[in-house]
Design a protein around this motif. Structure first.
Motif, PDB file in Angstrom:
ATOM      1  N   VAL B   5     -85.230  15.734 -50.151  1.00 33.64           N
ATOM      2  CA  VAL B   5     -84.425  16.760 -49.620  1.00 33.64           C
ATOM      3  C   VAL B   5     -83.921  17.420 -51.143  1.00 33.64           C
ATOM      4  N   LEU B   7     -81.705  20.425 -53.118  1.00 31.34           N
ATOM      5  CA  LEU B   7     -80.554  21.292 -53.089  1.00 31.34           C
ATOM      6  C   LEU B   7     -80.396  22.043 -54.466  1.00 31.34           C
ATOM      7  N   LEU B  35     -80.299  17.259 -40.871  1.00 24.80           N
ATOM      8  CA  LEU B  35     -79.022  17.734 -41.366  1.00 24.80           C
ATOM      9  C   LEU B  35     -77.778  17.016 -40.840  1.00 24.80           C
ATOM     10  N   LEU B  45     -71.143  19.955 -45.021  1.00 20.89           N
ATOM     11  CA  LEU B  45     -72.420  20.601 -44.736  1.00 20.89           C
ATOM     12  C   LEU B  45     -72.332  21.238 -43.315  1.00 20.89           C
ATOM     13  N   LEU B  50     -75.890  27.415 -44.687  1.00 22.49           N
ATOM     14  CA  LEU B  50     -77.249  27.217 -45.476  1.00 22.49           C
ATOM     15  C   LEU B  50     -78.643  27.469 -44.392  1.00 22.49           C
ATOM     16  N   VAL B  52     -82.657  26.638 -44.150  1.00 22.36           N
ATOM     17  CA  VAL B  52     -83.497  25.649 -44.528  1.00 22.36           C
ATOM     18  C   VAL B  52     -85.139  25.871 -44.518  1.00 22.36           C
ATOM     19  N   ARG B  61     -83.616  24.968 -36.805  1.00 16.99           N
ATOM     20  CA  ARG B  61     -83.167  23.888 -36.745  1.00 16.99           C
ATOM     21  C   ARG B  61     -83.990  22.925 -35.768  1.00 16.99           C
ATOM     22  N   LEU B  73     -82.527  22.906 -48.998  1.00 18.32           N
ATOM     23  CA  LEU B  73     -81.105  23.289 -48.479  1.00 18.32           C
ATOM     24  C   LEU B  73     -80.790  24.650 -49.163  1.00 18.32           C
TER      25      LEU B  73
END
Lengths: 154, 82
Positions: B5, B7, B35, B45, B50, B52, B61, B73
């Motif tokens: 992941v 950021l 998530l 969050l 956000l 993805v 999602r 993200l």
């Protein structure tokens, strides 16, 4: 931390070189070359900006800018177009992004230049941070205090 | 499965991390499952706007994840509202 911007086709750590973009796109078939430069402005919503800083998801930003340039070529007919975005620090007055579009006639060159910069700004994973005398802010970032229901129990 | 992941920008600042790993997702996990895991660690969050990306492509999602995926993200970009 991140790889040097030199590994990327459309990202640079220094000021984008507009004249080299023009040299790449302009041919003797063209009657118009339209360019855009985004520059670091000292005022932002009443705040005094010291400098800008750009962060990016490098491989995706590179890929998205390439896709946008390909879309412009499909959309605006006979067109040569190039773009470069700066990553890292950008002092006031210097440019952070540059686009050059060349076409036999000016309507396509203007339209392509506008299309490319608008799409880069809205789709490329590149984030702008303003640096002030007393702090910094990421542009587009929601205010923590205004995020709805941030206090709620999980 | 193991998911990397990433950021960026404000998310990196708020979490103090440029990247992390999810190792305890089930075999059929989606982006939403990832998530949900991350929201347990960082509750803000849940309401954060956000996008993805999975392996460099923006996804929704419901997109299934696979072992070894890179999930980024993405906070709102600066010109997103212009």
């Amino acid at each position: 931390m991140s790889s040097p911007a030199g590994n990327w086709k459309y990202l640079t750590e220094g000021e984008p070189d507009l004249s080299s973009l023009i040299a790449r796109v302009a041919t003797t078939a063209d009657g118009a070359v339209c360019t855009f430069q985004g520059t670091a402005r000292e005022q932002s919503e009443g705040k005094s900006v010291r400098s800008l800083r750009y962060d990016a998801y490098h491989p995706m930003a590179d890929q998205v800018i390439q896709q946008i340039l390909e879309e412009a070529r499909t959309r605006f007919g006979e067109l040569r177009v190039a773009a470069m975005h700066r990553i890292g620090d950008c002092p006031l007055g210097e440019s952070s992004v540059a686009v050059a579009a060349a076409s036999p006639h000016r309507p396509e060159a203007f339209a392509a230049c506008r299309f490319v910069i608008d799409e880069i700004k809205s789709r490329a994973p590149i984030w702008k941070q303003e640096v002030y005398a007393d702090g910094t802010a990421w542009i587009g970032e929601p205010e923590p205090s205004r995020a709805p229901q941030s206090e709620k129990d999980s | 499965m193991r998911i990397r992941v990433l950021l960026f920008a404000g998310l990196r600042e708020r979490t103090g991390l440029a990247e992390t790993e999810l190792v305890d997702l089930g075999g059929e996990a989606t982006v939403q499952d990832a998530l949900d895991h991350l929201s347990r660690r960082w509750p803000f969050l849940e309401d954060y706007p956000l996008a993805v990306a999975r392996n460099l492509e923006v996804v929704n999602r419901q997109t299934p994840l696979a072992d070894g995926d890179e999930v980024a993200l993405l906070p709102p970009v600066s010109g997103g509202t212009v």
